[in-house]
Scaffold this motif. Structure first.
Motif, PDB file in Angstrom:
ATOM      1  N   THR A  81      82.715  -7.385 -36.730  1.00  0.00           N
ATOM      2  CA  THR A  81      83.416  -8.974 -36.437  1.00  0.00           C
ATOM      3  C   THR A  81      82.710  -9.478 -36.194  1.00  0.00           C
ATOM      4  N   VAL A  82      82.446 -10.685 -37.081  1.00  0.00           N
ATOM      5  CA  VAL A  82      82.022 -11.998 -36.999  1.00  0.00           C
ATOM      6  C   VAL A  82      82.226 -12.696 -37.447  1.00  0.00           C
ATOM      7  N   GLY A  83      83.129 -13.849 -36.717  1.00  0.00           N
ATOM      8  CA  GLY A  83      83.654 -14.924 -36.833  1.00  0.00           C
ATOM      9  C   GLY A  83      85.012 -14.460 -37.542  1.00  0.00           C
ATOM     10  N   GLN A  84      84.655 -14.787 -39.305  1.00  0.00           N
ATOM     11  CA  GLN A  84      86.590 -14.347 -39.663  1.00  0.00           C
ATOM     12  C   GLN A  84      86.880 -13.519 -39.747  1.00  0.00           C
ATOM     13  N   ASP A  85      85.089 -12.789 -40.332  1.00  0.00           N
ATOM     14  CA  ASP A  85      84.732 -11.530 -41.679  1.00  0.00           C
ATOM     15  C   ASP A  85      84.727 -10.788 -40.842  1.00  0.00           C
ATOM     16  N   LYS A  86      85.218  -9.817 -41.569  1.00  0.00           N
ATOM     17  CA  LYS A  86      84.988  -8.160 -41.270  1.00  0.00           C
ATOM     18  C   LYS A  86      84.165  -7.284 -41.670  1.00  0.00           C
ATOM     19  N   LEU A  87      83.301  -6.724 -41.539  1.00  0.00           N
ATOM     20  CA  LEU A  87      82.065  -5.945 -41.940  1.00  0.00           C
ATOM     21  C   LEU A  87      82.516  -4.397 -41.848  1.00  0.00           C
ATOM     22  N   VAL A  88      82.094  -3.818 -42.631  1.00  0.00           N
ATOM     23  CA  VAL A  88      82.216  -1.920 -42.584  1.00  0.00           C
ATOM     24  C   VAL A  88      81.017  -1.486 -43.424  1.00  0.00           C
ATOM     25  N   HIS A  89      80.307  -0.832 -42.373  1.00  0.00           N
ATOM     26  CA  HIS A  89      79.171   0.054 -43.745  1.00  0.00           C
ATOM     27  C   HIS A  89      79.275   1.661 -43.064  1.00  0.00           C
ATOM     28  N   GLN A  90      79.065   2.565 -43.595  1.00  0.00           N
ATOM     29  CA  GLN A  90      79.234   3.592 -43.177  1.00  0.00           C
ATOM     30  C   GLN A  90      77.427   4.333 -43.372  1.00  0.00           C
ATOM     31  N   ALA A  91      77.060   4.596 -42.183  1.00  0.00           N
ATOM     32  CA  ALA A  91      75.929   5.197 -42.192  1.00  0.00           C
ATOM     33  C   ALA A  91      75.102   6.349 -43.199  1.00  0.00           C
ATOM     34  N   GLY A  92      74.060   5.467 -43.478  1.00  0.00           N
ATOM     35  CA  GLY A  92      73.342   6.412 -44.950  1.00  0.00           C
ATOM     36  C   GLY A  92      73.859   6.053 -45.673  1.00  0.00           C
ATOM     37  N   SER A  93      74.455   4.395 -46.640  1.00  0.00           N
ATOM     38  CA  SER A  93      75.334   4.575 -47.662  1.00  0.00           C
ATOM     39  C   SER A  93      74.531   3.264 -47.860  1.00  0.00           C
ATOM     40  N   ASP A  94      74.472   2.387 -48.666  1.00  0.00           N
ATOM     41  CA  ASP A  94      73.485   2.046 -49.778  1.00  0.00           C
ATOM     42  C   ASP A  94      74.756   0.375 -49.602  1.00  0.00           C
ATOM     43  N   VAL A  98      82.560  -6.280 -47.471  1.00  0.00           N
ATOM     44  CA  VAL A  98      82.640  -8.088 -46.743  1.00  0.00           C
ATOM     45  C   VAL A  98      83.952  -7.997 -47.065  1.00  0.00           C
ATOM     46  N   ASN A  99      84.789  -8.231 -46.299  1.00  0.00           N
ATOM     47  CA  ASN A  99      86.056  -8.865 -46.194  1.00  0.00           C
ATOM     48  C   ASN A  99      86.564  -7.977 -47.784  1.00  0.00           C
ATOM     49  N   HIS A 100      86.860  -6.423 -48.129  1.00  0.00           N
ATOM     50  CA  HIS A 100      86.760  -5.992 -48.417  1.00  0.00           C
ATOM     51  C   HIS A 100      86.202  -5.726 -50.474  1.00  0.00           C
ATOM     52  N   VAL A 101      85.213  -6.650 -49.812  1.00  0.00           N
ATOM     53  CA  VAL A 101      84.295  -6.503 -51.598  1.00  0.00           C
ATOM     54  C   VAL A 101      82.974  -6.268 -50.889  1.00  0.00           C
ATOM     55  N   ARG A 102      82.682  -5.545 -51.731  1.00  0.00           N
ATOM     56  CA  ARG A 102      81.636  -4.125 -51.757  1.00  0.00           C
ATOM     57  C   ARG A 102      80.197  -5.033 -52.094  1.00  0.00           C
ATOM     58  N   LEU A 103      79.346  -5.257 -51.045  1.00  0.00           N
ATOM     59  CA  LEU A 103      78.469  -5.699 -51.261  1.00  0.00           C
ATOM     60  C   LEU A 103      77.262  -4.680 -50.967  1.00  0.00           C
ATOM     61  N   TYR A 163      95.363 -17.150 -46.095  1.00  0.00           N
ATOM     62  CA  TYR A 163      96.234 -16.923 -47.644  1.00  0.00           C
ATOM     63  C   TYR A 163      94.971 -16.656 -48.780  1.00  0.00           C
ATOM     64  N   LEU A 164      93.928 -16.975 -48.530  1.00  0.00           N
ATOM     65  CA  LEU A 164      93.114 -17.295 -49.941  1.00  0.00           C
ATOM     66  C   LEU A 164      92.168 -16.088 -49.444  1.00  0.00           C
ATOM     67  N   ARG A 165      92.315 -15.189 -48.170  1.00  0.00           N
ATOM     68  CA  ARG A 165      91.301 -14.287 -47.619  1.00  0.00           C
ATOM     69  C   ARG A 165      92.310 -13.237 -48.065  1.00  0.00           C
ATOM     70  N   GLU A 166      94.118 -13.119 -47.958  1.00  0.00           N
ATOM     71  CA  GLU A 166      94.895 -12.120 -48.105  1.00  0.00           C
ATOM     72  C   GLU A 166      94.793 -11.788 -49.584  1.00  0.00           C
ATOM     73  N   ILE A 167      94.684 -13.324 -50.528  1.00  0.00           N
ATOM     74  CA  ILE A 167      94.691 -12.912 -52.075  1.00  0.00           C
ATOM     75  C   ILE A 167      93.191 -12.592 -52.835  1.00  0.00           C
ATOM     76  N   ASP A 168      92.372 -12.250 -52.408  1.00  0.00           N
ATOM     77  CA  ASP A 168      90.666 -11.652 -51.827  1.00  0.00           C
ATOM     78  C   ASP A 168      90.836 -12.815 -52.818  1.00  0.00           C
ATOM     79  N   PHE A 169      90.173 -14.267 -53.193  1.00  0.00           N
ATOM     80  CA  PHE A 169      89.870 -15.675 -54.210  1.00  0.00           C
ATOM     81  C   PHE A 169      89.048 -15.143 -54.448  1.00  0.00           C
ATOM     82  N   PRO A 170      88.289 -15.102 -55.232  1.00  0.00           N
ATOM     83  CA  PRO A 170      86.919 -14.940 -55.222  1.00  0.00           C
ATOM     84  C   PRO A 170      85.808 -16.663 -55.935  1.00  0.00           C
ATOM     85  N   GLY A 171      85.267 -17.196 -55.015  1.00  0.00           N
ATOM     86  CA  GLY A 171      84.925 -17.844 -54.829  1.00  0.00           C
ATOM     87  C   GLY A 171      84.749 -19.112 -53.770  1.00  0.00           C
ATOM     88  N   MET A 172      84.915 -20.293 -53.427  1.00  0.00           N
ATOM     89  CA  MET A 172      84.357 -21.226 -52.414  1.00  0.00           C
ATOM     90  C   MET A 172      85.712 -22.657 -52.671  1.00  0.00           C
TER      91      MET A 172
END
Length: 468
Positions: A81-94, A98-103, A163-172
């Motif tokens: 968790t950094v600021g408003q963002d939540k990052l999840v990473h599994q060891a060995g993956s590529d 990030v906030n439900h978005v696969r980067l 709210y914008l995060r909850e609805i997964d708004f994509p953009g700025m």
């Protein structure tokens, strides 16, 4: 808001393969100097380079940026968790979630001597960071990372961000009150390997029309044309061109159909020739019909009267005076984020968005559009009397000149609005003229109902700012 500066000094050595990095190899690296926000830091684990990819220790980076990390040993998964963002990473993956978005990074992370090491570029992208890798003449390497310096969130409007995060708004998105930014955030993917950043250039679709309308009105103020002039005065061969006025084109009451061919490389003149063969939907001035073709004709009028290209006229008349340095007419030479479209229940990058001058070709940023908003409160581009003409409702749809009027006849909570879509982009721009609240949503996924979304964001903003 933070900046990471990593100075990595690595000795030359053999290229390492997929096998675990050994302690003896680790000892070959020289001292690593680390600075965070200009202050020297001490990391327990040193960065390293494998097959040309620089890896950094995840836990050390997270600690340096005042984030938190939770480790799930069973699944070998790190949640950061950094600021408003939540990052999840599994060891060995590529990839990093990030906030439900696969980067996607295209490079797997590695566990070395019990330490999870991530590719620095992938981690920088996940943190919406800038990265600069350099090697000195002596062979030493430095990696400079500047993470998200432009995102901003005032606690007053934290509920809107949620709210914008909850609805997964994509953009700025940007929200400002009296010109002061309260929210400036990026959400979702800019492309398959990069997150949207709030300073990202993007296509604004039909929000472009306000620049076309203002350009026409600037020519009116210069005495070079009149909005009651028939289009036949400037372009021959348009059906009932002697009855269609510039005012009708501006207010979407000309009767011209909307669509035109969007082949890449088609000139403005060729599109005008196509419009000459269109059939009107109704008698000019008798009803409302949104028409992209009408705004293409207005762009052509701008070129005929000014002697400049549409792009140059908008640049010289509006963008340059307002300091909108990150805006202009789009081309493949200008890097913007990608638009996305749904395909087989997945979001994929859309083909390049082809429009035509006048209707939807402008690219911009949320900050530049805020400059446009502020400019419309001054006489810098147009007089206030002329600007008021843009907000007048000229049909039962309350469409003015590239702005739609919201609010009642007593001018209570008077708001002007416009939306746009095309090529995987969906945008909306709301300007509450009563309370001076500006809301800009520049989405890059097709199919979003931006009118309804803006209504919801307006309501939540008003509630957050106690305007109701």
């Amino acid at each position: 808001m933070f900046r990471i500066l990593l100075a990595l000094i690595l000795c030359a050595g053999p290229v390492l393969g997929q096998a675990s990095f050994t302690a003896s190899a680790a000892q070959e690296t020289q001292t690593v100097h680390i600075e965070v926000n200009g202050q020297e830091q001490s990391w327990k684990n040193a960065p390293l380079v494998l097959k040309g990819t620089t890896y950094v220790p995840l836990r050390d980076v997270v600690t340096s940026v005042n984030g938190t990390l939770k480790w799930e040993a069973r699944t070998k998964t790190a949640t950061i968790t950094v600021g408003q963002d939540k990052l999840v990473h599994q060891a060995g993956s590529d990839f990093i979630q990030v906030n439900h978005v696969r980067l996607s990074s295209g490079v797997e992370s590695r566990t070395i001597n019990g330490t999870l090491m991530l590719p620095v570029r992938a981690l920088a992208n996940a943190l919406k960071a800038d990265i600069k890798v350099q090697r000195t003449a002596s062979g030493q390497m430095s990696v400079n990372i500047e993470t998200d310096k432009v995102s901003l969130l005032d606690s007053q409007v934290a509920s809107v961000d949620s709210y914008l995060r909850e609805i997964d708004f994509p953009g700025m998105a940007l929200i400002a009150r009296n010109g002061e930014v309260l929210l400036r955030q990026g959400y979702g993917l800019a492309d398959e390997q990069t997150l949207n950043r709030p300073d990202q250039k993007t296509r604004i679709a039909s929000l472009s029309k306000s620049f076309t309308a203002a350009s026409i009105l600037s020519l009116v103020e210069k005495g070079k044309l009149d909005v009651q002039d028939p289009i036949s005065k400037y372009i021959t061969g348009i059906p009932k061109g002697d009855q269609i006025t510039l005012h009708m084109l501006l207010s979407q009451t000309s009767g011209l159909p909307s669509a035109f061919g969007r082949g890449e490389g088609t000139s403005l003149e060729e599109t005008v020739e196509e419009i000459r063969h269109k059939t009107l939907k109704f008698d000019p001035g008798s009803a409302y019909l949104y028409s992209n073709s009408g705004y293409v004709l207005l762009a052509y009028v701008i070129e005929q009267v000014s002697g400049m290209s549409y792009a140059d006229y908008v640049q010289q008349t509006i963008l340059k005076p307002l300091g909108m340095k990150n805006s202009g007419e789009a081309s493949r030479k200008v890097h913007t984020n990608s638009g996305f479209v749904a395909e087989n229940k997945q979001w994929v990058p859309a083909p390049y968005y082809v429009s035509q001058s006048g209707s939807g070709t402008i690219y911009s940023t949320v900050d530049d559009l805020l400059k446009w908003d502020r400019g419309l409160y001054t006489d810098k581009i147009l007089s206030q009397d002329t600007i008021e003409q843009m907000y007048e409702p000229y049909s039962d749809k309350n469409y003015g000149y590239a702005w739609i009027l919201k609010g009642n006849d007593q001018n209570q909570n008077r708001t002007v609005f416009h939306n746009g879509s095309g090529g995987g982009f969906a945008t909306a721009f709301s300007r509450n003229l009563t309370d001076d609240i500006t809301i800009i949503l520049l989405g890059n996924h097709a199919g979003m109902d931006m009118t309804s979304l803006m209504d919801e964001v307006e309501a939540k903003t008003a509630q957050a700012l106690n305007l109701q």
